[in-house]
Scaffold this active site. Structure first.
Site, PDB file in Angstrom:
ATOM      1  N   SER A 101       0.813  -1.220   0.000  1.00  0.00           N
ATOM      2  CA  SER A 101       0.000   0.000   0.000  1.00  0.00           C
ATOM      3  C   SER A 101       0.841   1.262   0.000  1.00  0.00           C
ATOM      4  O   SER A 101       0.358   2.325  -0.394  1.00  0.00           O
ATOM      5  CB  SER A 101      -0.921   0.015   1.230  1.00  0.00           C
ATOM      6  N   LYS A 123      -8.367   3.784   6.628  1.00  0.00           N
ATOM      7  CA  LYS A 123      -7.294   4.742   6.334  1.00  0.00           C
ATOM      8  C   LYS A 123      -7.850   6.148   6.127  1.00  0.00           C
ATOM      9  O   LYS A 123      -7.291   7.132   6.634  1.00  0.00           O
ATOM     10  CB  LYS A 123      -6.520   4.276   5.098  1.00  0.00           C
TER      11      LYS A 123
END
Length: 207
Positions: A37, A80
């Protein structure tokens, strides 16, 4: 790192060697960076450093990237976004903050009402990108650049500045090697100067 170097070779090393050694560190963070990521974030940081074009600091970035520069989906996208929104809310929402996510994750979004309220009010934003080109343009406000028929990027684009810097590094390495050769050190191992004469035979052996 192999994916990032593969992307850089594909984009910038078609007409010159890629002579680059890079390291990325997060200040005052003592743990490793886990998962794919962070790979697009690392690539944006490298492109910014090489080009000298600064990145907007109010935008958090997540997304995996492949060697073609395509931004790929990641896990935990809702957590997130909500986590960064909470940080921004505590520091004070300015309207210039937000999160950059892969376009492939848009259908996965199930955000808290307070995040949606901030988006509607224009105090927090969510951008979805498909490629590194789109991402670097959003983060810098400068066109990424498209390679022309002559094989070059526009000089004022991010990629044009990166390409010029990488060419400068390659030429610097070549000139350094030539300089070492001229001084008789390193390089091809050749030395300059007069050839040494063979020693004379002793008189007794001539007889």
């Amino acid at each position: 790192m192999l994916i990032l170097s593969g992307y850089l070779r594909r984009a910038f090393a078609q007409d010159k060697p890629l002579t680059l050694a890079a390291s990325i560190a997060f200040e005052q963070s003592y743990g490793g960076v886990d998962g794919d990521s962070a790979s697009s974030t690392e690539l944006y940081a490298l492109l910014s450093s090489l080009s000298g074009v600064p990145i907007r600091q109010g935008i958090a970035v997540t997304g995996s990237v492949n060697q073609k520069g395509e931004v790929q989906p990641i896990g935990g996208v809702n957590e997130k976004i909500e986590g960064f929104h909470e940080v921004c809310k505590r520091k004070g929402l300015t309207g210039g903050q937000g999160v950059l996510i892969p376009a492939a994750n848009v259908n996965d979004l199930m955000l808290k009402p307070e995040v949606l309220d901030s988006v509607r009010a224009g105090t927090f934003r969510i951008w979805a990108v498909r490629t590194v080109d789109e991402g670097i343009e959003l983060l810098t406000g400068v066109p990424a650049g498209v390679r022309g028929a002559d094989g070059n990027y526009p000089p004022d684009s991010v990629y044009g500045k990166v390409d010029a810097r990488l060419r400068e590094l390659a030429e610097g390495l070549r000139n350094f090697g030539e300089k070492k050769d001229d001084n008789g050190n390193g390089g091809s191992g050749k030395t300059k100067g007069k050839r040494a004469k063979p020693a004379k035979e002793p008189e007794d052996k001539k007889k």
